[in-house]
Design an enzyme around this catalytic site. Structure first.
Site, PDB file in Angstrom:
ATOM      1  CD  GLU A  86      47.164  41.826  36.223  1.00 37.35           C
ATOM      2  OE1 GLU A  86      48.403  41.941  36.120  1.00 37.35           O
ATOM      3  OE2 GLU A  86      46.561  40.748  36.022  1.00 37.35           O
ATOM      4  CB  CYS A 150      42.288  43.451  31.250  1.00 33.94           C
ATOM      5  SG  CYS A 150      40.756  42.503  31.335  1.00 33.94           S
ATOM      6  CG  HIS A 169      42.688  40.073  35.427  1.00 39.93           C
ATOM      7  ND1 HIS A 169      43.926  40.499  34.980  1.00 39.93           N
ATOM      8  CD2 HIS A 169      41.861  40.137  34.351  1.00 39.93           C
ATOM      9  CE1 HIS A 169      43.833  40.800  33.687  1.00 39.93           C
ATOM     10  NE2 HIS A 169      42.597  40.596  33.288  1.00 39.93           N
TER      11      HIS A 169
END
Length: 197
Positions: A86, A150, A169
């Protein structure tokens, strides 16, 4: 300076169970990673409950206690089928209830902070390092960590220091990787990120 003092501390967190994830693949992978020896690196692992209030308190405390060179939060995503790096996190839009059935006040992570924070770690570079490593796991880059714990935990860390914060992730276990294969991928992620810091 002793060898221990020269080592770089890397904090890696995984999440506890929530919803259908009675065993959270992120924590399984992080525990496997914790068994590894990476030269020059001290890996500190921590399980974090899927609770906004706890994340808000615990994550800054870990930064303070450990003074890490790098912080990587790891979470599970049923949409993922690769290690998903991410690049950024969001401050607002947290309406999904945590395991205690609560949301943050104003559905916001850090009052008064900007809406989006971007890690200064180049995830495209990390991605190509992982994919070129010869490991079974593959990596992809994402720009939407999903407006849940998250995204929330990532924003907390980026707000502390975006030059050494990351979020990864992982897919659920067996879809398609084992915990150990995910840990191998995370080890490569760490080496690549440390080379940028």
């Amino acid at each position: 300076m002793s060898d221990e003092e020269k080592k770089k501390t890397v904090l890696v967190t995984g999440f506890g169970p929530f919803g259908e994830h009675t065993v959270n693949a992120s924590w399984v992978a992080v525990q496997e990673l914790g068994q590894k020896t990476i030269p020059g690196v001290i890996i500190e692992i921590q399980e974090i409950p899927v609770v906004y209030e706890t994340v808000k308190k615990q994550v800054p405390q870990l930064w303070e206690d450990l003074n890490p060179e790098l912080v990587i939060h790891v979470g599970v995503s049923k949409e993922a089928n690769a290690i998903t790096l991410e690049q950024q996190a969001h401050n607002e839009g947290y309406k999904r209830l945590d395991v205690l059935k609560t949301c943050p006040s104003n559905n916001c992570c850090v009052e008064g902070a900007e809406e989006c924070l971007v890690s200064s770690i180049n995830m495209e570079k990390v991605c190509s390092d992982v994919n070129g490593s010869g490991l079974k796991v593959k990596a992809v880059v994402s720009h939407d960590p999903g407006r849940y714990l998250c995204d929330f935990s990532y924003f907390v860390s980026l707000h502390i220091d975006r030059s050494k914060s990351a979020f990864v992730h992982v897919p659920p276990l067996g879809k398609p990787y084992t915990g150990l294969e995910l840990a191998d991928g995370l080890e490569q992620v760490i080496l690549s990120m440390l080379s940028q810091i």
